[in-house]
Design an enzyme around this catalytic site. Structure first.
Site, mmCIF file in Angstrom:
data_model
loop_
_atom_site.group_PDB
_atom_site.id
_atom_site.type_symbol
_atom_site.label_atom_id
_atom_site.label_comp_id
_atom_site.label_asym_id
_atom_site.label_seq_id
_atom_site.Cartn_x
_atom_site.Cartn_y
_atom_site.Cartn_z
ATOM 1 N N CYS A 50 0.855 -1.175 0.000
ATOM 2 C CA CYS A 50 0.000 0.000 0.000
ATOM 3 C C CYS A 50 0.899 1.236 0.000
ATOM 4 O O CYS A 50 1.831 1.342 0.801
ATOM 5 C CB CYS A 50 -0.894 0.003 1.239
ATOM 6 S SG CYS A 50 -1.874 1.524 1.407
ATOM 7 N N CYS A 73 -0.869 -11.117 -7.871
ATOM 8 C CA CYS A 73 -1.345 -12.186 -7.002
ATOM 9 C C CYS A 73 -1.511 -11.579 -5.611
ATOM 10 O O CYS A 73 -0.543 -11.388 -4.878
ATOM 11 C CB CYS A 73 -0.329 -13.321 -7.005
ATOM 12 S SG CYS A 73 -0.939 -14.785 -6.181
#
Length: 87
Positions: A50, A73
């Site tokens: 993030c 993924c």
């Protein structure tokens, strides 16, 4: 720790599941992620984090479909699915 609710892909149709992992095949919102080299587990791969809180979101591989050949993924715990058009 609270994970921020940043949009990664615009449409749910761009997500598929394989081996219990979510794979994002569509365009990812690069402004919401940060990429770093991950050399754990005796291999080199790209870790996706993030951009705001550095939470681990998953990994990026170069074996996806054309035209980008990218496959994100992502850890399912890092995802929140919403209906199309919802926030």
């Amino acid at each position: 720790m609270r994970l921020l609710r940043e949009r990664l892909v615009p449409l749910a149709g761009e997500v598929r599941f394989r081996d219990g992992l979510a794979e994002l095949l569509g365009p990812i919102a690069d402004e919401n992620i940060r990429k770093e080299t991950d050399t754990s587990l005796f291999m080199e791969r790209v870790e996706v984090l993030c951009a705001k809180c550095d939470a681990h979101l998953g990994h990026l591989f170069d074996d996806g479909p054309a035209p980008t050949h990218l496959r994100y993924c992502m850890n399912s715990a890092a995802l929140r699915f919403t209906k199309q058009g919802a926030g």
